[in-house]
Design an enzyme around this catalytic site. Structure first.
Site, PDB file in Angstrom:
ATOM      1  N   HIS A  53       0.837  -1.205   0.000  1.00 61.24           N
ATOM      2  CA  HIS A  53       0.000   0.000   0.000  1.00 61.24           C
ATOM      3  C   HIS A  53       0.874   1.258   0.000  1.00 61.24           C
ATOM      4  CE1 HIS A  53      -3.308   2.669   1.257  1.00 61.24           C
ATOM      5  NE2 HIS A  53      -2.424   3.197   2.086  1.00 61.24           N
ATOM      6  N   GLU A  54       1.889   1.276   0.851  1.00 55.47           N
ATOM      7  CA  GLU A  54       2.773   2.448   0.923  1.00 55.47           C
ATOM      8  C   GLU A  54       3.569   2.620  -0.376  1.00 55.47           C
ATOM      9  OE1 GLU A  54       2.191   4.531   3.144  1.00 55.47           O
ATOM     10  OE2 GLU A  54       1.065   3.231   4.486  1.00 55.47           O
ATOM     11  N   HIS A 111       1.546   4.304  -2.985  1.00 58.33           N
ATOM     12  CA  HIS A 111       1.524   5.766  -2.828  1.00 58.33           C
ATOM     13  C   HIS A 111       2.735   6.388  -3.518  1.00 58.33           C
ATOM     14  CE1 HIS A 111      -1.916   6.265  -0.262  1.00 58.33           C
ATOM     15  NE2 HIS A 111      -1.408   5.543   0.733  1.00 58.33           N
TER      16      HIS A 111
END
Length: 183
Positions: A148-149, A152
């Site tokens: 998820h990071e 980003h």
């Protein structure tokens, strides 16, 4: 409590430095275009709001990585610290490779379960995780958080959010100046 006060003081200092920088840029821009800064024209107010809103947002973006590391006291790791750190760095590298970006810097900090990514550039970002999230989550769960990071970073979300924040800042500044003038 000392850490909180330190963060507040740093926040104030950084924002004052940003406002000083934006003020200098605004004055130079007005002088270059021969704009009357004392004028109440909507054009001058709009330029002022846009400069303050956007420049402040991007200065904050450029400073986000070192400030975030300093605020949470994150310690950059290389993977040589231990088995868990090696897994963390290898996983971030693997996910970054799959996303076609350079592996971000990896850091660990002491805090409740959390993780974040920051940085102005895709290929010079930071992914940080708290020590608690490493203790509480399985490797599969932590890999999902890291994915998820990394998404980003790969999607340039920090830049997108800075653009949105700059536009929002400009709108708020513009409207507040108009409201102050009317009242």
């Amino acid at each position: 409590m000392g850490s909180f006060i330190k963060r507040v003081i740093l926040f104030i200092i950084v924002n004052l430095a940003i406002m000083l920088l934006v003020s200098v840029v605004f004055n130079l821009t007005c002088n270059f275009f021969d704009l009357d800064m004392a004028s109440d024209s909507l054009g001058v107010i709009a330029i002022w709001a846009l400069l303050y809103g956007m420049i402040g947002s991007f200065v904050s973006l450029l400073l986000s990585k070192p400030i975030a590391k300093w605020l949470v006291k994150a310690k950059t790791i290389t993977g040589n610290e231990g088995e868990a750190e090696r897994w963390l760095v290898d996983t971030v590298r693997s996910l970054a490779m799959m996303a076609n970006i350079r592996a971000p810097e990896v850091a660990i900090y002491e805090c409740e379960a959390n993780a974040f990514a920051t940085g102005a550039f895709k290929n010079r970002a930071l992914v940080a995780v708290s020590s608690e999230i490493m203790e509480k989550m399985t490797r599969e769960e932590l890999r999902a958080v890291l994915g998820h990071e990394i998404s980003h970073v790969a999607n340039g979300d920090m830049v997108t959010m800075s653009l949105l924040q700059g536009v929002l800042n400009a709108c708020v500044l513009f409207l507040s100046r108009i409201i102050a003038y009317v009242t």
